[in-house]
Design a protein around this motif. Structure first.
Motif, PDB file in Angstrom:
ATOM      1  N   LEU A 178       0.823  -1.211   0.000  1.00  0.00           N
ATOM      2  CA  LEU A 178       0.000   0.000   0.000  1.00  0.00           C
ATOM      3  C   LEU A 178       0.855   1.259   0.000  1.00  0.00           C
ATOM      4  CD1 LEU A 178      -2.948  -0.789   2.466  1.00  0.00           C
ATOM      5  CD2 LEU A 178      -3.101  -0.323   0.014  1.00  0.00           C
ATOM      6  N   LEU A 179       1.916   1.260   0.809  1.00  0.00           N
ATOM      7  CA  LEU A 179       2.771   2.434   0.889  1.00  0.00           C
ATOM      8  C   LEU A 179       3.519   2.670  -0.420  1.00  0.00           C
ATOM      9  CD1 LEU A 179       4.289   2.035   4.482  1.00  0.00           C
ATOM     10  CD2 LEU A 179       2.402   3.508   3.759  1.00  0.00           C
ATOM     11  N   VAL A 180       4.052   1.596  -0.978  1.00  0.00           N
ATOM     12  CA  VAL A 180       4.863   1.723  -2.191  1.00  0.00           C
ATOM     13  C   VAL A 180       3.997   2.128  -3.380  1.00  0.00           C
ATOM     14  CG1 VAL A 180       6.265   0.433  -3.842  1.00  0.00           C
ATOM     15  CG2 VAL A 180       6.682   0.183  -1.397  1.00  0.00           C
ATOM     16  N   SER A 190       3.321   0.683  -9.759  1.00  0.00           N
ATOM     17  CA  SER A 190       1.905   0.795 -10.097  1.00  0.00           C
ATOM     18  C   SER A 190       1.124  -0.352  -9.481  1.00  0.00           C
ATOM     19  CB  SER A 190       1.726   0.775 -11.620  1.00  0.00           C
ATOM     20  OG  SER A 190       2.078  -0.484 -12.153  1.00  0.00           O
ATOM     21  N   GLY A 191      -0.158  -0.114  -9.262  1.00  0.00           N
ATOM     22  CA  GLY A 191      -0.992  -1.146  -8.651  1.00  0.00           C
ATOM     23  C   GLY A 191      -1.017  -2.440  -9.430  1.00  0.00           C
ATOM     24  N   ALA A 207      12.307   0.096  -4.102  1.00  0.00           N
ATOM     25  CA  ALA A 207      11.175  -0.723  -3.655  1.00  0.00           C
ATOM     26  C   ALA A 207      11.453  -2.203  -3.877  1.00  0.00           C
ATOM     27  CB  ALA A 207       9.910  -0.309  -4.401  1.00  0.00           C
ATOM     28  N   TYR A 208      11.888  -2.561  -5.077  1.00  0.00           N
ATOM     29  CA  TYR A 208      12.145  -3.976  -5.372  1.00  0.00           C
ATOM     30  C   TYR A 208      13.335  -4.500  -4.585  1.00  0.00           C
ATOM     31  CZ  TYR A 208       8.751  -3.925  -9.169  1.00  0.00           C
ATOM     32  OH  TYR A 208       7.591  -3.860  -9.897  1.00  0.00           O
ATOM     33  N   ALA A 209      14.399  -3.696  -4.493  1.00  0.00           N
ATOM     34  CA  ALA A 209      15.573  -4.132  -3.734  1.00  0.00           C
ATOM     35  C   ALA A 209      15.232  -4.311  -2.261  1.00  0.00           C
ATOM     36  CB  ALA A 209      16.701  -3.114  -3.895  1.00  0.00           C
TER      37      ALA A 209
END
Length: 376
Positions: free
Chosen positions: A224-226, A233-234, A293-295
């Motif tokens: 939700l935060l990211v 994107s959602g 985010a992914y890392a």
């Protein structure tokens, strides 16, 4: 047995338990009336997990097969409940039931694996089974893409929970299958009690409580935060959890890590990874940075799976006569921290960056707690 245990952990943890946070963006889009209770639902789930683990502490060292049955049944029922829940109270109840599954699964698998696996390979087998959470998170991420309907996705995960429980029960379908190997943990099923025995678990339990509170931010609110910050994107949120699960596969090497650097140092390393990962998630929220985010999710997965495996090995070391019960105690401490953290974050009127900073501090503090040494 390790592979079957991995499947059960994948279903009960990665899907039935942590799937609530994974599907939070989809749930908020299709069932907006549930958004305001996500934090309370997560807290209820962590609480039910703790209650199941508490019951398992009294049960699984004597009747591990019963623990496996309860794990599969509750996780399956919980997933089916989430599939049809539209009312907030019904949703919280379904999530609460689903949370019971993991509380039974991990403690039940510890004595089963110790009974069926040679002692010199038991630590590795325990780590492999515990890494099932990563496998389940990857699977749930794939489900997000493959099954666009939230209800259908949770029905599919319910079927996976039932199937994985059957797979875990198959190697121990007869009572003779659990005859303990000489020298294994389950060869000495004596009651562990007394102040000295409990004192052996005080340090890891306190450390698990604090780290659990810090980890709740990513598990419950990370997507939700990211997505809210625009970093991801959602429609791509499933990749966040696939990244987390892929990183979590490194948890299979926890047994080797602990053998090389010890329990205390291993715990510090894992909590440090969680702090670093949570900080990366906060950075992605502050700057809308997709790579961070992914890392952050990948490093979080590695740190969390390894950290929970260290707790299992710590329990086996502290309570060798009742490894399943010891695992229950430490996982209850971890889940209690997660429940408190989820409720506090859900109720806090702080900015997402401030929440991430606080969670990072909790993970770091829990790691340094393991530096405390008992007096000789």
């Amino acid at each position: 047995m390790a592979a079957a245990g991995m499947l059960l952990i994948a279903a009960t943890y990665g899907m039935a338990r942590f799937g609530v946070g994974l599907f939070a963006p989809a749930l908020s889009a299709s069932r907006p009336q549930l958004v305001d209770v996500l934090g309370w639902a997560a807290a209820a789930q962590f609480t039910s997990y703790s209650l199941a683990a508490l019951a398992a502490a009294r049960l699984v060292d004597r009747y591990p097969r019963t623990g496996l049955v309860l794990a599969g049944a509750t996780a399956t029922a919980g997933c089916l409940g989430v599939a049809v829940a539209t009312d907030p109270m019904m949703f919280i109840l379904a999530v609460l039931v689903g949370g019971l599954g993991g509380g039974f699964a991990s403690p039940a698998l510890v004595p089963v694996i110790d009974a069926l696996v040679k002692p010199e390979a038991a630590a590795t087998a325990q780590s492999v089974a515990n890494a099932g959470t990563a496998v389940g998170v990857i699977g749930a991420g794939v489900v997000v893409f493959a099954v666009p309907s939230v209800g259908a996705a949770w029905v599919l995960m319910a079927l996976i929970c039932a199937g994985s429980a059957a797979a875990a029960l198959y190697p121990v379908r007869s009572r003779n299958a659990l005859a303990a190997r000489p020298g294994s943990q389950t060869a000495r099923q004596e009651e562990t009690s007394g102040p000295l025995a409990w004192r052996a678990l005080l340090l890891p339990a306190a450390a698990a409580l604090v780290v659990g509170a810090g980890s709740s931010l990513t598990w419950t609110f990370g997507p939700l935060l990211v997505t809210g910050a625009g970093a991801v994107s959602g429609g791509q949120v499933g990749w966040l959890w696939i990244a987390l699960g892929a990183g979590g596969l490194l948890g299979t090497f926890t047994g080797h890590l602990v053998k090389r650097i010890g329990l205390h140092s291993g715990w510090c390393a894992c909590a440090g990874l969680l702090a670093l990962a949570t900080a990366a998630v906060g950075l992605s929220v502050a700057t809308a940075n997709t790579a961070a985010a992914y890392a952050g999710m990948a490093v979080f997965g590695a740190g969390y799976m390894a950290m929970s495996a260290v707790l299992i090995l710590w329990a086996r070391s502290a309570w060798p006569q009742a490894a399943g019960a010891g695992t229950s105690v430490l996982f209850i401490a971890l889940a209690t921290g997660q429940a408190l953290g989820s409720a506090a974050i859900g109720a806090a009127d702080w900015s997402p960056v401030a929440l991430a900073a606080a969670a990072t501090a909790f993970c770091a503090a829990g790691g340094t707690a393991a530096l405390v040494r008992k007096r000789s």
